[in-house]
Design a protein around this motif. Sequence first.
Motif, PDB file in Angstrom:
ATOM      1  N   VAL A 301       0.835  -1.199   0.000  1.00  0.00           N
ATOM      2  CA  VAL A 301       0.000   0.000   0.000  1.00  0.00           C
ATOM      3  C   VAL A 301       0.869   1.247   0.000  1.00  0.00           C
ATOM      4  N   LEU A 302       1.916   1.245   0.835  1.00  0.00           N
ATOM      5  CA  LEU A 302       2.827   2.395   0.895  1.00  0.00           C
ATOM      6  C   LEU A 302       3.627   2.536  -0.394  1.00  0.00           C
ATOM      7  N   ASP A 303       4.026   1.412  -0.961  1.00  0.00           N
ATOM      8  CA  ASP A 303       4.819   1.465  -2.191  1.00  0.00           C
ATOM      9  C   ASP A 303       4.032   2.013  -3.367  1.00  0.00           C
ATOM     10  N   GLN A 304       2.703   1.892  -3.325  1.00  0.00           N
ATOM     11  CA  GLN A 304       1.885   2.350  -4.440  1.00  0.00           C
ATOM     12  C   GLN A 304       1.507   3.824  -4.347  1.00  0.00           C
ATOM     13  N   LEU A 305       1.962   4.490  -3.295  1.00  0.00           N
ATOM     14  CA  LEU A 305       1.664   5.917  -3.166  1.00  0.00           C
ATOM     15  C   LEU A 305       2.424   6.722  -4.207  1.00  0.00           C
ATOM     16  N   ASN A 306       1.943   7.924  -4.445  1.00  0.00           N
ATOM     17  CA  ASN A 306       2.664   8.833  -5.327  1.00  0.00           C
ATOM     18  C   ASN A 306       4.059   9.106  -4.770  1.00  0.00           C
ATOM     19  N   GLN A 307       5.004   9.346  -5.642  1.00  0.00           N
ATOM     20  CA  GLN A 307       6.386   9.541  -5.230  1.00  0.00           C
ATOM     21  C   GLN A 307       6.520  10.684  -4.226  1.00  0.00           C
ATOM     22  N   ALA A 308       5.706  11.709  -4.379  1.00  0.00           N
ATOM     23  CA  ALA A 308       5.803  12.858  -3.464  1.00  0.00           C
ATOM     24  C   ALA A 308       5.381  12.488  -2.046  1.00  0.00           C
ATOM     25  N   ASP A 309       4.489  11.510  -1.924  1.00  0.00           N
ATOM     26  CA  ASP A 309       4.002  11.105  -0.607  1.00  0.00           C
ATOM     27  C   ASP A 309       4.812   9.969  -0.004  1.00  0.00           C
ATOM     28  N   LYS A 310       5.453   9.186  -0.836  1.00  0.00           N
ATOM     29  CA  LYS A 310       6.060   7.935  -0.399  1.00  0.00           C
ATOM     30  C   LYS A 310       7.272   8.187   0.504  1.00  0.00           C
ATOM     31  N   PRO A 311       7.297   7.588   1.717  1.00  0.00           N
ATOM     32  CA  PRO A 311       8.481   7.726   2.579  1.00  0.00           C
ATOM     33  C   PRO A 311       9.579   6.751   2.157  1.00  0.00           C
ATOM     34  N   ASN A 312      10.806   7.103   2.473  1.00  0.00           N
ATOM     35  CA  ASN A 312      11.936   6.206   2.256  1.00  0.00           C
ATOM     36  C   ASN A 312      12.025   5.266   3.453  1.00  0.00           C
ATOM     37  N   LEU A 313      11.701   4.007   3.242  1.00  0.00           N
ATOM     38  CA  LEU A 313      11.657   3.051   4.346  1.00  0.00           C
ATOM     39  C   LEU A 313      13.007   2.420   4.628  1.00  0.00           C
ATOM     40  N   GLN A 314      14.032   2.813   3.878  1.00  0.00           N
ATOM     41  CA  GLN A 314      15.399   2.331   4.127  1.00  0.00           C
ATOM     42  C   GLN A 314      16.371   3.513   4.146  1.00  0.00           C
ATOM     43  N   PRO A 315      16.221   4.414   5.111  1.00  0.00           N
ATOM     44  CA  PRO A 315      17.148   5.562   5.180  1.00  0.00           C
ATOM     45  C   PRO A 315      18.501   5.121   5.728  1.00  0.00           C
ATOM     46  N   ASP A 316      19.444   6.040   5.777  1.00  0.00           N
ATOM     47  CA  ASP A 316      20.729   5.778   6.421  1.00  0.00           C
ATOM     48  C   ASP A 316      20.490   5.793   7.925  1.00  0.00           C
ATOM     49  N   TRP A 317      20.501   4.628   8.538  1.00  0.00           N
ATOM     50  CA  TRP A 317      20.136   4.515   9.948  1.00  0.00           C
ATOM     51  C   TRP A 317      21.132   5.202  10.864  1.00  0.00           C
ATOM     52  N   GLN A 318      22.326   5.490  10.385  1.00  0.00           N
ATOM     53  CA  GLN A 318      23.312   6.194  11.191  1.00  0.00           C
ATOM     54  C   GLN A 318      23.132   7.711  11.122  1.00  0.00           C
ATOM     55  N   ASN A 319      22.274   8.154  10.203  1.00  0.00           N
ATOM     56  CA  ASN A 319      22.045   9.585  10.000  1.00  0.00           C
ATOM     57  C   ASN A 319      20.767   9.982  10.723  1.00  0.00           C
ATOM     58  N   TYR A 320      20.933  10.607  11.892  1.00  0.00           N
ATOM     59  CA  TYR A 320      19.771  10.940  12.722  1.00  0.00           C
ATOM     60  C   TYR A 320      18.784  11.830  11.978  1.00  0.00           C
ATOM     61  N   SER A 321      19.250  12.871  11.318  1.00  0.00           N
ATOM     62  CA  SER A 321      18.357  13.817  10.648  1.00  0.00           C
ATOM     63  C   SER A 321      17.543  13.130   9.555  1.00  0.00           C
ATOM     64  N   GLN A 322      18.179  12.244   8.803  1.00  0.00           N
ATOM     65  CA  GLN A 322      17.477  11.548   7.726  1.00  0.00           C
ATOM     66  C   GLN A 322      16.426  10.596   8.282  1.00  0.00           C
ATOM     67  N   VAL A 323      16.766   9.888   9.348  1.00  0.00           N
ATOM     68  CA  VAL A 323      15.805   8.960   9.955  1.00  0.00           C
ATOM     69  C   VAL A 323      14.615   9.731  10.526  1.00  0.00           C
ATOM     70  N   GLU A 324      14.895  10.844  11.194  1.00  0.00           N
ATOM     71  CA  GLU A 324      13.820  11.656  11.769  1.00  0.00           C
ATOM     72  C   GLU A 324      12.900  12.174  10.666  1.00  0.00           C
ATOM     73  N   SER A 325      13.468  12.611   9.553  1.00  0.00           N
ATOM     74  CA  SER A 325      12.674  13.145   8.448  1.00  0.00           C
ATOM     75  C   SER A 325      11.762  12.072   7.848  1.00  0.00           C
ATOM     76  N   GLN A 326      12.295  10.868   7.635  1.00  0.00           N
ATOM     77  CA  GLN A 326      11.487   9.808   7.039  1.00  0.00           C
ATOM     78  C   GLN A 326      10.459   9.259   8.022  1.00  0.00           C
ATOM     79  N   CYS A 327      10.794   9.316   9.284  1.00  0.00           N
ATOM     80  CA  CYS A 327       9.803   8.968  10.318  1.00  0.00           C
ATOM     81  C   CYS A 327       8.622   9.925  10.227  1.00  0.00           C
TER      82      CYS A 327
END
Length: 590
Positions: A301-327
């Motif tokens: 369901v999430l994968d079928q969303l429009n690209q603008a809405d779709k979150p990155n479910l595999q961010p750089d887990w060591q990058n706090y800012s990137q993880v917070e943004s995708q959360c």
Amino acid sequence: MVLRQDTVIKISLLALVLLQACGSTRQLAVDYPKTEITPLKPLKGQAGVAADDYYVQLISEFEFKGGNALKNGCSDMGSHYENADISAALLFNVRNDAIKLKQEVSGFLYQAAIGTCHFKLETKKANLTPWLRLDAAKDTQLDYSFLTSNSHDSNLSQVVNDVNAAGNLLALTGVGTGVAVMGKLAGTWVDGSQQAAVKAPPATKVSSETHTLPAYVQLSGDSGSLVGDRLPVYQVIDGGAKFWTSEASLLGELRIYPEITPALLLKTGSDGLPDAHDLSLPELWHVPIQSAGGQMPLRQVLDQLNQADKPNLQPDWQNYSQVESQCRQLKLVMKDLGFNKYDRDAVLYYFLNQSPDWKNFNISQQLAMTDQLRPKLLEQYHSNGFAGCLADEDYIAMKNMKLSVNTPQDWEQITSSRLKKEGVINTIQALARQLLAAVKNPDKDEMTHQLYPLLNTDKSGNGSVLVQNHLSNFGLEAMLQVPVIPDEGVVINAGQLAAMFLGLNVESYSCARPAQEQGQPLANIGIILFATKPGSPREKGGALEFELVQGKIVRITLQHPAFRDFEQNIADYPDLGGCRIEADLLNSLH
């Protein structure tokens, strides 16, 4: 043979009555709704009801009253309703513009032919809406239309069949084990507004009345109510032997009622709260979601969303800012899809559980108290609290779902306990620095001068201290020029204490650390290890324990592990309060 005129009249009347009896019919009538209001109960631990607490789904179901009322009085049970001239149907119209929900659902269908026993009644339990959060459900508008027809050409069965064929709502909510939930983004995977055209019967041959039911969810502040309705349905017998009357009796009630649940993706515990503690992200990703085309996993369901809405479910887990943004993006998408806070926060918890910053923020209180974590590092853990994604209530919801997280109250307790511990350590270490500065002075007079303001006993006042010896008989009495020291010790002055330290011939001192009991640092007792030079009366050295009262040293004890198990404590906590004592130093004292 000629019949008399009055006889003909009587025969004609009798025939009319018989014809009228054969022509009697049963019809249905619907009375105005009876409204039922039920207060919403707050979930355990909550003072009120929030719009994000529950999902609600609206159901219609027919409840018969009076047993076989329809068949009462029938002797011919034939099913000659195929050529029905009388039909009645109740249809629901469901609309919610905010989430693009538009559905028609049938409540019941009744068909009858001439004769009281030629009829057919179709009823079924129907889901009028998918699961909606309370905040979305309160904007749903529900109308019902009661249609009747006395014409074979406008039999309402075709209308009901068209409604059932056109609506995909039952496919969403009544099939399989998947869950159907609807929100603003639901149109990307479910479009309830795309229905086949329903062919309406000729308006001139159908009677109808339409009414709007009250909103089935009512919210006000931190309270709310659920609203249900009962539509009484009567059977009406027209004609027959009593052709000048109609007989009406209650057949049943069409109930329209809401059902609620606090979670769709999770099990509910015995306390009524969702339980998410024994799950994983892959399990949640594979939860089936109902769509118009069948079931699909939540991840799809999430994968079928429009690209603008779709979150990155595999961010750089060591990058706090990137993880917070995708959360943050995942949280918004889950909300717009219609999921409530419990289901959202369960997914967010297991998503973030792949981040080391998340695990550091949710550190256990026991680990937070260990000295390997200095206050500055603990402060950094606290600062990376994913505030750009999660609010305080998210942490509280996770905690209520039995997930291991630190709520604001938990961090207050951690911070308070750590500050208390640091205060204990700082007090001990501040006095120890003055003590060590004094005893390292090689000049006896200067050492005495420096020790004097640090010492005090109730017995002898300033400049005095109680000395105890738990090491061995190594000539301490001669150093102090006192008789044999009893078990409780002896009070000496600053000059005698200076003589003791010089007589021990100490080579080095360790840093100072608080003594501990049951893993907790003591606020008034510190320990310093000392190693002696060759030729010292106390071979190798030992431990020096000092006790504080109101910022003064009242007791100094030459300590042995048998009296204070400092050796095991150092092994368990080699680094305490920034004072690390290596095993080599401890072993050199043996």
